[in-house]
Design a protein around this motif. Sequence first.
Motif, PDB file in Angstrom:
ATOM      1  N   LEU A  43       0.814  -1.210   0.000  1.00  0.00           N
ATOM      2  CA  LEU A  43       0.000   0.000   0.000  1.00  0.00           C
ATOM      3  C   LEU A  43       0.848   1.259   0.000  1.00  0.00           C
ATOM      4  CD1 LEU A  43      -2.773   1.294   0.055  1.00  0.00           C
ATOM      5  CD2 LEU A  43      -2.724   1.164   2.559  1.00  0.00           C
ATOM      6  N   GLN A  44       1.783   1.355   0.952  1.00  0.00           N
ATOM      7  CA  GLN A  44       2.590   2.568   1.037  1.00  0.00           C
ATOM      8  C   GLN A  44       3.430   2.762  -0.215  1.00  0.00           C
ATOM      9  OE1 GLN A  44       2.224   4.988   3.241  1.00  0.00           O
ATOM     10  NE2 GLN A  44       0.544   3.687   4.009  1.00  0.00           N
ATOM     11  N   GLY A  45       3.901   1.639  -0.792  1.00  0.00           N
ATOM     12  CA  GLY A  45       4.674   1.756  -2.026  1.00  0.00           C
ATOM     13  C   GLY A  45       3.851   2.342  -3.155  1.00  0.00           C
ATOM     14  N   ARG A  46       2.589   1.950  -3.217  1.00  0.00           N
ATOM     15  CA  ARG A  46       1.711   2.483  -4.268  1.00  0.00           C
ATOM     16  C   ARG A  46       1.438   3.973  -4.046  1.00  0.00           C
ATOM     17  NH1 ARG A  46      -1.536  -1.695  -6.609  1.00  0.00           N
ATOM     18  NH2 ARG A  46      -0.127  -3.444  -6.985  1.00  0.00           N
ATOM     19  N   LEU A  47       1.311   4.368  -2.777  1.00  0.00           N
ATOM     20  CA  LEU A  47       0.936   5.748  -2.474  1.00  0.00           C
ATOM     21  C   LEU A  47       2.118   6.702  -2.519  1.00  0.00           C
ATOM     22  CD1 LEU A  47      -1.555   5.232   0.515  1.00  0.00           C
ATOM     23  CD2 LEU A  47      -2.098   5.530  -1.898  1.00  0.00           C
ATOM     24  N   GLN A  48       3.314   6.201  -2.313  1.00  0.00           N
ATOM     25  CA  GLN A  48       4.487   7.053  -2.228  1.00  0.00           C
ATOM     26  C   GLN A  48       4.697   7.836  -3.522  1.00  0.00           C
ATOM     27  OE1 GLN A  48       8.070   4.964  -1.228  1.00  0.00           O
ATOM     28  NE2 GLN A  48       9.235   6.834  -0.820  1.00  0.00           N
ATOM     29  N   GLY A  49       4.794   9.160  -3.359  1.00  0.00           N
ATOM     30  CA  GLY A  49       4.997  10.024  -4.517  1.00  0.00           C
ATOM     31  C   GLY A  49       3.768  10.218  -5.377  1.00  0.00           C
ATOM     32  N   ARG A  50       2.625   9.706  -4.919  1.00  0.00           N
ATOM     33  CA  ARG A  50       1.386   9.855  -5.687  1.00  0.00           C
ATOM     34  C   ARG A  50       0.280  10.412  -4.779  1.00  0.00           C
ATOM     35  NH1 ARG A  50       3.083   4.501  -7.305  1.00  0.00           N
ATOM     36  NH2 ARG A  50       3.857   4.530  -9.459  1.00  0.00           N
ATOM     37  N   PRO A  51       0.357  11.697  -4.464  1.00  0.00           N
ATOM     38  CA  PRO A  51      -0.682  12.277  -3.594  1.00  0.00           C
ATOM     39  C   PRO A  51      -2.079  12.149  -4.185  1.00  0.00           C
ATOM     40  CG  PRO A  51       0.701  13.992  -4.577  1.00  0.00           C
ATOM     41  CD  PRO A  51       1.378  12.690  -4.841  1.00  0.00           C
ATOM     42  N   TRP A  52      -2.160  12.159  -5.518  1.00  0.00           N
ATOM     43  CA  TRP A  52      -3.473  12.019  -6.149  1.00  0.00           C
ATOM     44  C   TRP A  52      -4.077  10.655  -5.848  1.00  0.00           C
ATOM     45  CZ3 TRP A  52      -4.314   7.977  -9.419  1.00  0.00           C
ATOM     46  CH2 TRP A  52      -3.184   7.354  -9.965  1.00  0.00           C
ATOM     47  N   LEU A  53      -3.201   9.618  -5.767  1.00  0.00           N
ATOM     48  CA  LEU A  53      -3.704   8.280  -5.494  1.00  0.00           C
ATOM     49  C   LEU A  53      -4.169   8.155  -4.052  1.00  0.00           C
ATOM     50  CD1 LEU A  53      -4.214   5.470  -6.568  1.00  0.00           C
ATOM     51  CD2 LEU A  53      -1.833   4.868  -6.048  1.00  0.00           C
ATOM     52  N   ALA A  54      -3.465   8.853  -3.142  1.00  0.00           N
ATOM     53  CA  ALA A  54      -3.894   8.853  -1.746  1.00  0.00           C
ATOM     54  C   ALA A  54      -5.285   9.467  -1.622  1.00  0.00           C
ATOM     55  CB  ALA A  54      -2.885   9.618  -0.885  1.00  0.00           C
ATOM     56  N   VAL A  55      -5.503  10.555  -2.367  1.00  0.00           N
ATOM     57  CA  VAL A  55      -6.829  11.200  -2.349  1.00  0.00           C
ATOM     58  C   VAL A  55      -7.858  10.281  -2.998  1.00  0.00           C
ATOM     59  CG1 VAL A  55      -8.180  13.134  -3.232  1.00  0.00           C
ATOM     60  CG2 VAL A  55      -5.873  13.528  -2.349  1.00  0.00           C
ATOM     61  N   ALA A  56      -7.495   9.695  -4.140  1.00  0.00           N
ATOM     62  CA  ALA A  56      -8.438   8.831  -4.859  1.00  0.00           C
ATOM     63  C   ALA A  56      -8.821   7.614  -4.030  1.00  0.00           C
ATOM     64  CB  ALA A  56      -7.826   8.387  -6.187  1.00  0.00           C
ATOM     65  N   SER A  57      -7.891   7.108  -3.230  1.00  0.00           N
ATOM     66  CA  SER A  57      -8.184   5.915  -2.435  1.00  0.00           C
ATOM     67  C   SER A  57      -9.219   6.187  -1.354  1.00  0.00           C
ATOM     68  CB  SER A  57      -6.899   5.366  -1.801  1.00  0.00           C
ATOM     69  OG  SER A  57      -6.405   6.262  -0.819  1.00  0.00           O
ATOM     70  N   GLN A  58      -9.394   7.469  -1.034  1.00  0.00           N
ATOM     71  CA  GLN A  58     -10.396   7.840  -0.039  1.00  0.00           C
ATOM     72  C   GLN A  58     -11.721   8.257  -0.673  1.00  0.00           C
ATOM     73  OE1 GLN A  58      -9.720   7.414   3.206  1.00  0.00           O
ATOM     74  NE2 GLN A  58      -7.696   6.674   2.549  1.00  0.00           N
ATOM     75  N   SER A  59     -11.760   8.274  -1.992  1.00  0.00           N
ATOM     76  CA  SER A  59     -12.979   8.721  -2.666  1.00  0.00           C
ATOM     77  C   SER A  59     -14.022   7.610  -2.665  1.00  0.00           C
ATOM     78  CB  SER A  59     -12.667   9.148  -4.107  1.00  0.00           C
ATOM     79  OG  SER A  59     -12.249   8.032  -4.862  1.00  0.00           O
ATOM     80  N   ASP A  60     -15.241   8.003  -2.925  1.00  0.00           N
ATOM     81  CA  ASP A  60     -16.351   7.061  -2.956  1.00  0.00           C
ATOM     82  C   ASP A  60     -17.281   7.451  -4.097  1.00  0.00           C
ATOM     83  OD1 ASP A  60     -18.543   5.484  -2.616  1.00  0.00           O
ATOM     84  OD2 ASP A  60     -18.920   6.016  -0.531  1.00  0.00           O
ATOM     85  N   PRO A  61     -17.263   6.684  -5.195  1.00  0.00           N
ATOM     86  CA  PRO A  61     -18.124   7.031  -6.337  1.00  0.00           C
ATOM     87  C   PRO A  61     -19.590   7.206  -5.962  1.00  0.00           C
ATOM     88  CG  PRO A  61     -16.552   5.369  -7.001  1.00  0.00           C
ATOM     89  CD  PRO A  61     -16.394   5.539  -5.500  1.00  0.00           C
ATOM     90  N   ASP A  62     -20.058   6.496  -4.942  1.00  0.00           N
ATOM     91  CA  ASP A  62     -21.463   6.634  -4.552  1.00  0.00           C
ATOM     92  C   ASP A  62     -21.796   8.069  -4.183  1.00  0.00           C
ATOM     93  OD1 ASP A  62     -21.914   3.983  -4.990  1.00  0.00           O
ATOM     94  OD2 ASP A  62     -21.737   3.390  -2.883  1.00  0.00           O
ATOM     95  N   THR A  63     -20.821   8.775  -3.577  1.00  0.00           N
ATOM     96  CA  THR A  63     -21.075  10.147  -3.129  1.00  0.00           C
ATOM     97  C   THR A  63     -20.311  11.179  -3.943  1.00  0.00           C
ATOM     98  OG1 THR A  63     -19.317   9.936  -1.471  1.00  0.00           O
ATOM     99  CG2 THR A  63     -21.568   9.432  -0.766  1.00  0.00           C
ATOM    100  N   ASP A  64     -19.217  10.788  -4.592  1.00  0.00           N
ATOM    101  CA  ASP A  64     -18.361  11.746  -5.280  1.00  0.00           C
ATOM    102  C   ASP A  64     -18.610  11.833  -6.785  1.00  0.00           C
ATOM    103  OD1 ASP A  64     -17.142  12.225  -2.859  1.00  0.00           O
ATOM    104  OD2 ASP A  64     -15.475  10.848  -3.216  1.00  0.00           O
ATOM    105  N   LEU A  65     -19.311  10.884  -7.366  1.00  0.00           N
ATOM    106  CA  LEU A  65     -19.438  10.827  -8.817  1.00  0.00           C
ATOM    107  C   LEU A  65     -20.110  12.062  -9.391  1.00  0.00           C
ATOM    108  CD1 LEU A  65     -18.656   9.047 -11.141  1.00  0.00           C
ATOM    109  CD2 LEU A  65     -20.807   7.812 -10.907  1.00  0.00           C
ATOM    110  N   ASP A  66     -21.134  12.555  -8.736  1.00  0.00           N
ATOM    111  CA  ASP A  66     -21.810  13.755  -9.236  1.00  0.00           C
ATOM    112  C   ASP A  66     -20.882  14.966  -9.181  1.00  0.00           C
ATOM    113  OD1 ASP A  66     -24.223  12.469  -9.811  1.00  0.00           O
ATOM    114  OD2 ASP A  66     -24.965  12.734  -7.777  1.00  0.00           O
ATOM    115  N   THR A  67     -20.050  15.043  -8.139  1.00  0.00           N
ATOM    116  CA  THR A  67     -19.083  16.133  -8.032  1.00  0.00           C
ATOM    117  C   THR A  67     -18.063  16.053  -9.159  1.00  0.00           C
ATOM    118  OG1 THR A  67     -19.327  16.198  -5.633  1.00  0.00           O
ATOM    119  CG2 THR A  67     -17.345  17.207  -6.548  1.00  0.00           C
TER     120      THR A  67
END
Length: 213
Positions: A166-190
Motif C-alpha cells: 500500500l505505502q509503495g503504491r501511495l508514495q509520490g502519488r498524492p493524487w492516489l492517496a486522495v483517490a483511495s479515499q474517494s467514494d463514487p457513490d457520493t463523489d461521482l456527481d461532483t
Amino acid sequence: MTLAVELADHLGLESVSMRLLADRAGLPIHRLYRQVRNRSDLLSAMAEQVIDAHRPRTAALPDDPRARLEHLARDEWAMYRRHPWLLAVLATDRPPTGPAVLAMVDRFVSALSEVGFDPAEAFRAYLVLSGYIQGMALLIGRKPGDTDHHTWRSATRLRLERTGHLQGRLQGRPWLAVASQSDPDTDLDTWFEFGLHRMLDGLLTPIHGTPRP
C-alpha cells in the motif's frame, strides 16, 4: 415498455429477454412479437420511453445557451444514474433513432447553434459533449448484484496492506492517496460537475477571435 424498463433497472439489461418479459407480463410470447419484432426493437422502445419521460419542458429550459447546455447535460446524466443500462443502448455506433432520441440531440444542437456553431460544428460539438457525459456514465455501476465499491475498495486496501504494497503504491502519488479515499457513490456527481464546467469552457471558447456567448 414500463415493465421492460423496470426489469432492466432491477435485473440489468442482460437479463431482459422477450421470453422473460412475456412471462412477467403474463402474455403468450407471440403477442409480444406483435408489438416489437425482436430484442433490438425492444431495447430501442425502452430507450424511447425513458428519454421521453425525461424530456424537459420547454418553459423550464434557460434562455442562455450555456445554461441550457448545462441543464441538458445534467438531464442526460440523471437518466444514466437512474437507468444505468440506457448507456449500453445509446453509446454505440448504431444508436436508436426514434423521435425521442432525435429530439434530445436536437435540443443540444440547437443550443450549440445559438452560440455560433454552424450545423456541422454544432453536431461535432454535441458528439464531444455527449462523449464526456457517456464516458463518465461508465463509472456508474450497471449490474445489480455486483460487488459494490465499498466492498471492492475495502478488500483491495486490505490486500495491499497485508502484502505491504500500500505505502509503495501511495508514495509520490498524492493524487492516489486522495483517490483511495474517494467514494463514487457520493463523489461521482461532483466529478461530473467538475468536468462538465471545464468541457463547456473549452467548447465555448472563441477559436478565431469571435467571442462566443
